[in-house]
Design a protein around this motif. Structure first.
Motif, PDB file in Angstrom:
ATOM      1  N   VAL A  85      36.283  36.918  26.465  1.00  0.00           N
ATOM      2  CA  VAL A  85      35.958  38.218  27.062  1.00  0.00           C
ATOM      3  C   VAL A  85      34.446  38.405  27.024  1.00  0.00           C
ATOM      4  CG1 VAL A  85      36.304  39.448  24.864  1.00  0.00           C
ATOM      5  CG2 VAL A  85      36.430  40.696  27.033  1.00  0.00           C
ATOM      6  N   ASP A  86      33.888  38.843  28.143  1.00  0.00           N
ATOM      7  CA  ASP A  86      32.441  39.038  28.235  1.00  0.00           C
ATOM      8  C   ASP A  86      32.158  40.268  29.096  1.00  0.00           C
ATOM      9  OD1 ASP A  86      29.839  37.252  27.560  1.00  0.00           O
ATOM     10  OD2 ASP A  86      29.519  38.330  29.435  1.00  0.00           O
ATOM     11  N   TYR A  87      31.068  40.954  28.788  1.00  0.00           N
ATOM     12  CA  TYR A  87      30.721  42.183  29.508  1.00  0.00           C
ATOM     13  C   TYR A  87      30.223  41.894  30.923  1.00  0.00           C
ATOM     14  CZ  TYR A  87      29.281  47.129  29.570  1.00  0.00           C
ATOM     15  OH  TYR A  87      29.155  48.470  29.847  1.00  0.00           O
ATOM     16  N   SER A  88      29.787  40.653  31.166  1.00  0.00           N
ATOM     17  CA  SER A  88      29.197  40.294  32.451  1.00  0.00           C
ATOM     18  C   SER A  88      30.222  39.668  33.392  1.00  0.00           C
ATOM     19  CB  SER A  88      28.044  39.301  32.248  1.00  0.00           C
ATOM     20  OG  SER A  88      27.701  38.663  33.456  1.00  0.00           O
ATOM     21  N   PRO A  89      30.507  40.282  34.550  1.00  0.00           N
ATOM     22  CA  PRO A  89      31.405  39.657  35.525  1.00  0.00           C
ATOM     23  C   PRO A  89      30.894  38.294  35.996  1.00  0.00           C
ATOM     24  CG  PRO A  89      31.056  41.972  36.063  1.00  0.00           C
ATOM     25  CD  PRO A  89      30.066  41.627  34.991  1.00  0.00           C
ATOM     26  N   ALA A  90      29.572  38.143  36.086  1.00  0.00           N
ATOM     27  CA  ALA A  90      29.011  36.860  36.504  1.00  0.00           C
ATOM     28  C   ALA A  90      29.357  35.767  35.495  1.00  0.00           C
ATOM     29  CB  ALA A  90      27.501  36.980  36.675  1.00  0.00           C
ATOM     30  N   ASN A  91      29.216  36.074  34.205  1.00  0.00           N
ATOM     31  CA  ASN A  91      29.579  35.098  33.178  1.00  0.00           C
ATOM     32  C   ASN A  91      31.068  34.767  33.226  1.00  0.00           C
ATOM     33  OD1 ASN A  91      27.094  34.548  32.065  1.00  0.00           O
ATOM     34  ND2 ASN A  91      27.268  36.076  30.438  1.00  0.00           N
ATOM     35  N   THR A  92      31.899  35.785  33.429  1.00  0.00           N
ATOM     36  CA  THR A  92      33.339  35.556  33.508  1.00  0.00           C
ATOM     37  C   THR A  92      33.666  34.568  34.620  1.00  0.00           C
ATOM     38  OG1 THR A  92      33.795  37.789  32.703  1.00  0.00           O
ATOM     39  CG2 THR A  92      35.586  36.660  33.831  1.00  0.00           C
ATOM     40  N   ALA A  93      33.064  34.758  35.774  1.00  0.00           N
ATOM     41  CA  ALA A  93      33.313  33.858  36.903  1.00  0.00           C
ATOM     42  C   ALA A  93      32.814  32.447  36.614  1.00  0.00           C
ATOM     43  CB  ALA A  93      32.642  34.411  38.157  1.00  0.00           C
ATOM     44  N   LEU A  94      31.631  32.342  36.018  1.00  0.00           N
ATOM     45  CA  LEU A  94      31.089  31.021  35.688  1.00  0.00           C
ATOM     46  C   LEU A  94      31.950  30.314  34.654  1.00  0.00           C
ATOM     47  CD1 LEU A  94      27.296  31.965  35.550  1.00  0.00           C
ATOM     48  CD2 LEU A  94      28.350  30.355  37.165  1.00  0.00           C
ATOM     49  N   ALA A  95      32.424  31.058  33.648  1.00  0.00           N
ATOM     50  CA  ALA A  95      33.262  30.465  32.611  1.00  0.00           C
ATOM     51  C   ALA A  95      34.590  29.985  33.176  1.00  0.00           C
ATOM     52  CB  ALA A  95      33.496  31.473  31.486  1.00  0.00           C
ATOM     53  N   GLN A  96      35.198  30.786  34.052  1.00  0.00           N
ATOM     54  CA  GLN A  96      36.470  30.377  34.641  1.00  0.00           C
ATOM     55  C   GLN A  96      36.290  29.144  35.516  1.00  0.00           C
ATOM     56  OE1 GLN A  96      39.304  32.392  33.642  1.00  0.00           O
ATOM     57  NE2 GLN A  96      40.137  30.372  34.130  1.00  0.00           N
ATOM     58  N   GLY A  97      35.180  29.087  36.239  1.00  0.00           N
ATOM     59  CA  GLY A  97      34.883  27.896  37.030  1.00  0.00           C
ATOM     60  C   GLY A  97      34.674  26.678  36.162  1.00  0.00           C
ATOM     61  N   ALA A  98      34.003  26.853  35.023  1.00  0.00           N
ATOM     62  CA  ALA A  98      33.787  25.741  34.102  1.00  0.00           C
ATOM     63  C   ALA A  98      35.112  25.249  33.518  1.00  0.00           C
ATOM     64  CB  ALA A  98      32.842  26.164  32.977  1.00  0.00           C
ATOM     65  N   ALA A  99      36.031  26.183  33.238  1.00  0.00           N
ATOM     66  CA  ALA A  99      37.351  25.800  32.718  1.00  0.00           C
ATOM     67  C   ALA A  99      38.108  24.957  33.745  1.00  0.00           C
ATOM     68  CB  ALA A  99      38.154  27.047  32.359  1.00  0.00           C
ATOM     69  N   GLN A 100      38.057  25.362  34.988  1.00  0.00           N
ATOM     70  CA  GLN A 100      38.737  24.603  36.041  1.00  0.00           C
ATOM     71  C   GLN A 100      38.116  23.223  36.204  1.00  0.00           C
ATOM     72  OE1 GLN A 100      38.375  27.313  39.323  1.00  0.00           O
ATOM     73  NE2 GLN A 100      40.027  28.654  38.610  1.00  0.00           N
ATOM     74  N   ALA A 101      36.780  23.161  36.178  1.00  0.00           N
ATOM     75  CA  ALA A 101      36.085  21.887  36.334  1.00  0.00           C
ATOM     76  C   ALA A 101      36.397  20.931  35.181  1.00  0.00           C
ATOM     77  CB  ALA A 101      34.586  22.118  36.426  1.00  0.00           C
ATOM     78  N   ALA A 102      36.615  21.488  33.985  1.00  0.00           N
ATOM     79  CA  ALA A 102      36.900  20.661  32.806  1.00  0.00           C
ATOM     80  C   ALA A 102      38.384  20.349  32.656  1.00  0.00           C
ATOM     81  CB  ALA A 102      36.398  21.371  31.554  1.00  0.00           C
ATOM     82  N   THR A 112      36.604  39.990  32.045  1.00  0.00           N
ATOM     83  CA  THR A 112      35.462  40.889  31.877  1.00  0.00           C
ATOM     84  C   THR A 112      35.911  42.098  31.058  1.00  0.00           C
ATOM     85  OG1 THR A 112      34.523  40.207  33.993  1.00  0.00           O
ATOM     86  CG2 THR A 112      33.741  42.284  33.070  1.00  0.00           C
ATOM     87  N   GLY A 113      35.182  42.390  29.995  1.00  0.00           N
ATOM     88  CA  GLY A 113      35.574  43.506  29.144  1.00  0.00           C
ATOM     89  C   GLY A 113      34.516  43.814  28.103  1.00  0.00           C
TER      90      GLY A 113
END
Length: 272
Positions: A85-102, A112-113
């Protein structure tokens, strides 16, 4: 009597959260700090995780998960199911993309929260981690209460964070920029344990890792000097004061040397 957890006059709690979220989702911060946004990097994350009794049947939460470095490391290494969970929507999107890539999207999910109002039910996590972020939360007591709420009975909290003696910090390390940089509102290790204890979390282990803070300061200085030659305009546009930076870094290094500033690992447990 004053409340040590209360904000000083200036930006509101929500404004501070927004500033921190914007800063830590910027590409400039990634350039200065690399993949891991905290002292000690992944080696210290692994040391922290080893004290949390993680395993494939466990579910854990990474609070202030950023771009997902810690959550993905733990999902991959320990096989746990991780929520970030992160306050930044941008970080949330980047993290989810990184999870998919990995190839870890089935074991890592990002939301986001707000750490002070976690978007999860009571008692669902076996472990919670929070790296280099509690020191930035405007209401640390509320965040600690949320850690306790979402943990299962007997669950563990793992923290790595900046420590500081606030009334000894030099002026270079007390402004809004220093607060966003995890310094100005950091607390002594004993105060962190008191905040957690008041929330129902008993500290079972602490370790000092001040040398990791010095290494990060040196890393930032080296990268800043390189970027000054190759990306000065980008740094300035992002709000980095290139003229003030050397004095700030020198003040931070001196504060670590005299014990005013440091870095620590802490593990606490909720009662069974």
């Amino acid at each position: 009597m004053t409340d040590r957890n209360a904000l000083p006059s200036g930006p509101t709690g929500d404004e501070l959260k927004t500033c921190c979220a914007a800063a830590y989702s910027s590409d400039v911060v990634a350039l200065l700090l690399g993949d891991s946004y905290h002292p000690g990097g992944t080696a210290l994350t692994r040391r922290l995780a080893d004290g949390l009794d993680l395993g494939e049947d466990r579910r854990m939460l990474d609070v202030a998960s950023g771009r997902g470095t810690t959550a993905l490391l733990l999902a991959d290494t320990y096989g746990v199911q991780v929520d970030g969970v992160d306050y930044s929507p941008a970080n949330t999107a980047l993290a989810q993309g990184a999870a998919q890539a990995a190839g870890l999207a089935d074991r890592a999910e990002f939301t986001t929260g707000d750490a002070e109002h976690l978007p999860y039910p009571d008692g669902v996590f076996d472990a919670v981690v929070c790296e280099c972020a509690l020191c930035t939360f405007p209401d640390k007591a509320q965040a600690a209460a949320e850690f306790t709420r979402v943990l299962k009975p007997g669950g563990r909290l793992g923290i790595t964070d900046v420590t500081a003696t606030p009334d000894r910090l030099p002026t270079e390390l007390t402004g809004l920029a220093a607060r966003i940089a995890c310094i100005a509102d950091a607390r002594p290790l004993t105060e962190y344990t008191e905040i957690l204890a008041a929330a129902g979390l008993r500290t079972v282990r602490t370790e000092r890792h001040d040398h990791a803070m010095t290494r990060m300061i040196n890393q930032i200085e080296a990268r800043l000097n390189l970027l000054r030659m190759t990306a000065a305009a980008k740094l300035t546009q992002a709000g980095v004061d290139l003229d003030a930076a050397p004095a700030v870094l020198a003040a931070a290094r001196a504060a670590v040397a005299d014990g005013t500033l440091g870095y620590a690992l802490l593990i606490a447990q909720k009662a069974s």
